[in-house]
Design an enzyme around this catalytic site. Structure first.
Site, PDB file in Angstrom:
ATOM      1  N   HIS A 142      30.828   9.133   3.769  1.00  0.00           N
ATOM      2  CA  HIS A 142      30.746   8.863   5.214  1.00  0.00           C
ATOM      3  C   HIS A 142      30.661  10.173   5.996  1.00  0.00           C
ATOM      4  O   HIS A 142      31.670  10.773   6.356  1.00  0.00           O
ATOM      5  CB  HIS A 142      31.976   8.060   5.648  1.00  0.00           C
ATOM      6  N   HIS A 196      30.800  17.147  17.080  1.00  0.00           N
ATOM      7  CA  HIS A 196      30.284  17.190  18.458  1.00  0.00           C
ATOM      8  C   HIS A 196      30.555  18.591  18.994  1.00  0.00           C
ATOM      9  O   HIS A 196      31.309  19.363  18.389  1.00  0.00           O
ATOM     10  CB  HIS A 196      31.007  16.167  19.337  1.00  0.00           C
ATOM     11  N   HIS A 222      31.225  -0.478  10.209  1.00  0.00           N
ATOM     12  CA  HIS A 222      32.184   0.031  11.196  1.00  0.00           C
ATOM     13  C   HIS A 222      32.754  -1.204  11.874  1.00  0.00           C
ATOM     14  O   HIS A 222      32.072  -1.868  12.652  1.00  0.00           O
ATOM     15  CB  HIS A 222      31.503   0.954  12.202  1.00  0.00           C
ATOM     16  N   ASP A 259      34.457  10.865   7.254  1.00  0.00           N
ATOM     17  CA  ASP A 259      33.840  10.476   8.529  1.00  0.00           C
ATOM     18  C   ASP A 259      33.617  11.725   9.389  1.00  0.00           C
ATOM     19  O   ASP A 259      33.938  11.747  10.578  1.00  0.00           O
ATOM     20  CB  ASP A 259      34.678   9.441   9.290  1.00  0.00           C
ATOM     21  N   ARG A 313      23.771  14.606  11.393  1.00  0.00           N
ATOM     22  CA  ARG A 313      23.024  14.837  12.655  1.00  0.00           C
ATOM     23  C   ARG A 313      21.626  15.403  12.400  1.00  0.00           C
ATOM     24  O   ARG A 313      20.799  14.760  11.863  1.00  0.00           O
ATOM     25  CB  ARG A 313      23.823  15.769  13.605  1.00  0.00           C
ATOM     26  N   ASN A 366      23.219   6.957  12.685  1.00  0.00           N
ATOM     27  CA  ASN A 366      23.195   6.943  14.163  1.00  0.00           C
ATOM     28  C   ASN A 366      22.697   8.277  14.705  1.00  0.00           C
ATOM     29  O   ASN A 366      23.408   9.017  15.362  1.00  0.00           O
ATOM     30  CB  ASN A 366      24.587   6.591  14.729  1.00  0.00           C
ATOM     31  N   GLY A 410      35.031  11.486  17.459  1.00  0.00           N
ATOM     32  CA  GLY A 410      34.700  11.979  16.120  1.00  0.00           C
ATOM     33  C   GLY A 410      35.414  13.283  15.810  1.00  0.00           C
ATOM     34  O   GLY A 410      35.719  14.069  16.706  1.00  0.00           O
ATOM     35  N   HIS A 469      28.272  12.319   9.076  1.00  0.00           N
ATOM     36  CA  HIS A 469      27.219  12.351  10.103  1.00  0.00           C
ATOM     37  C   HIS A 469      26.624  13.763  10.102  1.00  0.00           C
ATOM     38  O   HIS A 469      27.186  14.676  10.704  1.00  0.00           O
ATOM     39  CB  HIS A 469      27.797  12.025  11.478  1.00  0.00           C
ATOM     40  N   LYS A 528      24.025   0.513   7.058  1.00  0.00           N
ATOM     41  CA  LYS A 528      25.214   0.666   7.889  1.00  0.00           C
ATOM     42  C   LYS A 528      25.147  -0.403   8.965  1.00  0.00           C
ATOM     43  O   LYS A 528      24.112  -0.586   9.610  1.00  0.00           O
ATOM     44  CB  LYS A 528      25.214   2.061   8.540  1.00  0.00           C
TER      45      LYS A 528
HETATM   46  O1  DOR Z   1      34.482   8.564  15.866  1.00  0.00           O
HETATM   47  C1  DOR Z   1      33.356   8.205  15.558  1.00  0.00           C
HETATM   48  N1  DOR Z   1      32.311   9.036  15.656  1.00  0.00           N
HETATM   49  N2  DOR Z   1      33.168   6.942  15.163  1.00  0.00           N
HETATM   50  C2  DOR Z   1      31.926   6.458  14.962  1.00  0.00           C
HETATM   51  O2  DOR Z   1      31.810   5.344  14.561  1.00  0.00           O
HETATM   52  C3  DOR Z   1      30.731   7.269  15.280  1.00  0.00           C
HETATM   53  C4  DOR Z   1      31.058   8.685  15.095  1.00  0.00           C
HETATM   54  C5  DOR Z   1      29.980   9.611  15.587  1.00  0.00           C
HETATM   55  O3  DOR Z   1      28.820   9.449  15.203  1.00  0.00           O
HETATM   56  O4  DOR Z   1      30.285  10.557  16.316  1.00  0.00           O
HETATM   57 ZN    ZN Z   2      31.277   7.550  11.146  1.00  0.00          ZN
HETATM   58 ZN    ZN Z   3      32.501   4.386  12.229  1.00  0.00          ZN
END
Ligand code: DOR
Ligand code: ZN
Ligand code: ZN
Length: 447
Positions: A61, A313, A180, A309, A65, A95, A329, A63, A146
């Site tokens: 899990h 950011h 999610h 996860d 980006r 995402n 996040g 991201h 997802k």
């Molecule tokens: O905290 C989170 N950030 N939860 C999510 O489901 C999305 C993720 C994100 O992409 O920043």
């Molecule tokens: Zn996530």
């Molecule tokens: Zn999530």
């Protein structure tokens, strides 16, 4: 016969036991595990001076980006963070900008990643706009779908159970669906009310993203899994009741697995209230009793996987004035394994637990062929850890572009020292030494 590389003077976790041995690597795979006298000659030799070799960690899990969100993280910085954290394979969330949700976006994402990655990367896809495209996306190589139930991200109406069930049917048994679990209607109703009351504080955020929202989504999806037989993997479970529902579903024989994050294991809502929006994540940090339930699940086997996860950011995005505008996040690639090894040193976990939660189960659940074990014939994805190494988390030195962490300053004992990906040394004592592109694109193995 001469192999590419011989790793010597090491201990390795092999089939449930820690043994003193050497590991011969050839052509990116483990050629032989054994004592020095019986090992083949090699083109090069590396002494690991007593380090403990584990299967490379698999973070299901992440991201990463890049593309339109490269200012937060890109394939190079994200996989450099993974390698530093002892992680050799990551599964990338969809995402993105553009959202990964079609043959075209998946194809494009894979081609952007290919030349930049230091670790292996597999890709999630969100559900496409038309059900007919599901099979083509699987054929293109997505490792899993997802389903983000908190907000409309992909092409599927997340509030329509019938549509979700139909999409699941189209997947058949080919790949799992990671969910999610926050129920969108429950969230929206509550957020609307709170905004009308001019609430924009962290407590209001916690009221909106309640345990009930998670429980409702878990209930909905378990029902759909039962109807369709599709393997559902619940991401970042945060509440004791949701865990109970998953335990019940498992007892009933449903194909359901779940994951916990280090932030839900190590931090409670008190930490969020103290640190503020830097520790804001979804689902949010919860009370101590939920944290205890997550730990119990992790140690008992109810929780199948620990995943970071990793959701980077910018600091500005984390500090927005209104809580509704804060980007949720936490970056986790560089802290997850060290936090677990620290628990091993404290006697709260065994190495076998760490390997099960971050290598064996992830490889099994997501069908990552020939990974997840230190085993002859398997890919030479390895991490050499120093269990006695003590240090402090220093987020300012992260390879991730997100140089903050709720764990900043925490005392750690147990550190990844060398990370090998497909037989290549990618991270050496905190330095990235691999070349961009030495990670492999992992495609779903079922077709
Ligand atoms: O905290 C989170 N950030 N939860 C999510 O489901 C999305 C993720 C994100 O992409 O920043
Ligand atoms: Zn996530
Ligand atoms: Zn999530």
């Amino acid at each position: 016969m001469s192999v590419d590389l011989l790793l010597k003077d090491l201990k390795a976790y092999v089939d449930g036991r820690i043994i003193e041995c050497c590991i011969a690597i050839d052509n990116g795979r483990i050629f032989k595990i054994g004592k020095e006298p019986i090992m083949p000659r090699a083109a090069s030799y590396t002494s690991l001076r007593g380090l403990l070799v584990l299967p490379g960690m698999i973070d299901v899990h992440v991201h990463l980006r890049d593309e339109g969100k490269a200012y937060k993280e890109d394939f190079y910085s994200g996989t450099a963070a993974a390698a530093t954290g002892g992680i050799t394979t990551v599964l990338d969330m969809p995402n993105n900008n553009p959202v990964t949700m079609s043959v075209e976006t998946l194809k494009n994402r894979i081609s952007v990643a290919a030349g930049k990655i230091l670790t292996n990367v597999g890709f999630y896809s969100e559900f496409p706009k038309t059900l007919d495209e599901i099979e083509a996306v699987i054929r293109e190589g997505c490792v899993a779908f997802k389903l983000f139930l908190g907000d409309q991200v992909g092409g599927l109406d997340i509030n329509d159970d019938e549509a979700v069930a139909e999409a699941f049917r189209r997947i058949g048994g080919k790949v799992p669906v990671s969910v999610h679990a926050e129920d969108n209607e429950t969230l929206e109703k509550s957020i609307k009310k709170l905004k009308e009351m001019n609430r924009n504080d962290i407590e209001a955020f916690l009221i909106a993203h309640s345990e009930e929202a998670e429980i409702k989504a878990v209930q909905r999806v378990i029902k759909i899994s039962k109807l369709t037989g599709v393997h559902v993997h619940f991401c970042h479970i945060s509440s004791s009741e949701a865990l109970e529902l998953i335990a019940e579903a498992k007892r009933a024989g449903l194909p359901v697995t779940c994951e916990a994050t280090p932030h839900h294991m190590f931090l409670s809502v008190e930490a969020l209230l103290q640190m503020g929006s830097i520790a804001l994540t979804l689902p949010p940090l919860r009370g101590k009793s939920h944290m205890d339930a997550v730990w119990l699940g992790v140690l008992s086997g109810l929780v199948d996987v620990v995943a970071s996860d990793h959701a980077p950011h910018t600091v500005e995005e984390k500090r927005a004035g209104s809580v509704w505008n804060v980007k949720a996040g936490i970056p986790g690639l560089e802290t997850t394994l060290p936090l677990l090894l620290t628990q091993v040193n404290k006697g709260f976990m065994a190495i076998a637990d760490v390997v099960r939660l971050m290598a064996e189960n992830p490889a099994r659940i997501f069908r990552l062929k020939d990974r997840g074990h230190v085993r002859k014939g398997y890919r030479a994805d390895l991490v050499a850890v120093d269990l006695s190494k003590e240090c402090r988390v220093d987020a300012s030195g992260f390879n991730s572009k997100a140089k903050y962490s709720p764990f900043d300053g925490w005392e750690i004992k147990g550190k990844p020292m060398k990370t090998f990906v497909n037989g290549y040394l990618v991270m050496d004592e905190g330095e990235i030494v691999g070349n961009p592109g030495c990670g492999e694109i992992i495609r779903g193995t079922t077709l």
